[in-house]
Design an enzyme around this catalytic site. Structure first.
Site, PDB file in Angstrom:
ATOM      1  N   SER A 159      11.081  51.202  48.127  1.00 19.20           N
ATOM      2  CA  SER A 159      10.787  50.056  47.266  1.00 19.20           C
ATOM      3  C   SER A 159      11.563  50.178  45.953  1.00 19.20           C
ATOM      4  CB  SER A 159       9.278  49.945  47.042  1.00 19.20           C
ATOM      5  OG  SER A 159       8.939  48.705  46.488  1.00 19.20           O
ATOM      6  N   ASP A 243       6.106  44.694  56.597  1.00 18.13           N
ATOM      7  CA  ASP A 243       6.036  44.862  55.140  1.00 18.13           C
ATOM      8  C   ASP A 243       5.391  43.636  54.505  1.00 18.13           C
ATOM      9  OD1 ASP A 243       6.546  45.172  52.376  1.00 18.13           O
ATOM     10  OD2 ASP A 243       8.335  46.356  52.782  1.00 18.13           O
ATOM     11  N   ARG A 308      34.777  81.198  52.818  1.00 16.44           N
ATOM     12  CA  ARG A 308      36.096  80.943  52.243  1.00 16.44           C
ATOM     13  C   ARG A 308      36.061  81.017  50.728  1.00 16.44           C
ATOM     14  NH1 ARG A 308      37.682  75.747  56.060  1.00 16.44           N
ATOM     15  NH2 ARG A 308      37.951  76.931  57.983  1.00 16.44           N
TER      16      ARG A 308
END
Length: 308
Positions: A159, A243, A308
């Protein structure tokens, strides 16, 4: 007849003027709700209540506001991805602890939970520009830590938190690996008409038919639709189709805007997901979706790479 029409016109005009006056005066209280009705501003629980390993973190935003956060780890030496978690507009980070507890278990990650200014134990008063500064302070803190893999910082926002996260991700392509958005709006300008229907004629984003006459009075427009278009990092969109607060088409619009320029976008719908419970109603599918996204875009370094 003329008198009746005039009265109707002036009556409607009065309602609009009153509504605009309320919007100008109280808009921050509509957008930002640090204290839920009937509750206090303080945290009802801490991570310790859920037996979580955590640190109390105190930060200072670039404008001097003192901020509080919790940094929660799965275990002390966890080198998994770190989720920078941005909450919704209401309540405080303690109200999200149960979800975060499960997130840590399912995703094998660390979670950094920031209290926006004016929320929880943080000082100050919420505003868009202020919260943008707060989010940057949180990210800068994480980026400077030596006990996490800073190449695996992922922003999660639901949201309002999605709007915050989108701006932060856009502004920090070198610090944020990926972004996860859940049930986020295109802009507060577009949400004005959802929350107060009469405002849709006067306030709106670029994709609406609104006259936009009153856009200038909105102090926290949160134009997620604009920020998302500039993000180059991978983005996962999690949309709850039930929703009840942010219309699901907002998430579809955000995805369409992002995917037009960014091929690393993924959109996943959860048919029974509501605004706050998509993570719960989505069950294992929800967590598997998040885990696969993290494994793909914030992977663990191979031993030959670290040597490395």
């Amino acid at each position: 007849m003329v008198t009746y029409v005039s009265a109707l016109f002036y009556g409607f005009g009065g309602i609009v003027v009153a509504g605009v006056a309320l919007l100008v005066a109280f808009q921050e209280k509509l957008v930002y709700v640090p204290v839920l009705p009937g509750l206090s501003k303080s945290y009802p629980i801490t991570p310790a209540r859920l037996n979580l390993i955590y640190e109390d973190i105190w930060l200072q935003s670039s404008d001097g506001v003192r901020l509080h956060a919790w940094f929660i780890k799965m275990f002390p030496e966890c080198r998994g991805p770190t989720i920078l978690f941005f909450q919704e507009n209401a309540g405080n980070i303690a109200h999200r602890l149960e979800m975060v507890r499960i997130m840590i278990q399912k995703l094998k990650c660390n979670v950094f939970m920031l209290s926006y200014r004016g929320y929880g134990a943080s000082e100050g008063y919420p505003s868009q520009q202020g919260i943008i500064k707060d989010a940057q302070a949180a990210l800068d803190h994480l980026s400077g830590r030596t006990d996490i893999d800073t190449s695996r910082i992922v922003v999660f926002g639901r949201s309002l938190g999605g709007a915050v996260g989108a701006v932060l991700t856009k502004n920090n392509p070198d610090k944020v690996s990926a972004l996860i958005l859940e049930n986020t709006f295109t802009s507060i300008l577009d949400m004005a008409g959802v929350l107060l229907p009469f405002l849709k004629w006067f306030i709106g984003g670029s994709g609406t038919k609104s006259l936009k006459l009153l856009n200038f009075v909105v102090r926290s427009p949160w134009k997620t639709i604009d920020a998302i278009a500039e993000i180059k990092q991978p983005v996962l969109f999690l949309s709850g189709l039930q929703d009840e607060m942010v219309p699901p088409f907002h998430m579809k619009m955000l995805y369409a805007k992002a995917a037009a320029r960014n091929p690393q976008c993924t959109f996943v719908e959860f048919p029974s997901g509501m605004h706050m419970d998509t993570w719960l109603s989505g069950g294992e599918v929800y967590w598997k979706t998040n885990l696969q996204f993290l494994e793909k875009y914030a992977p663990e370094k191979r031993k030959e790479d670290t040597g490395r």
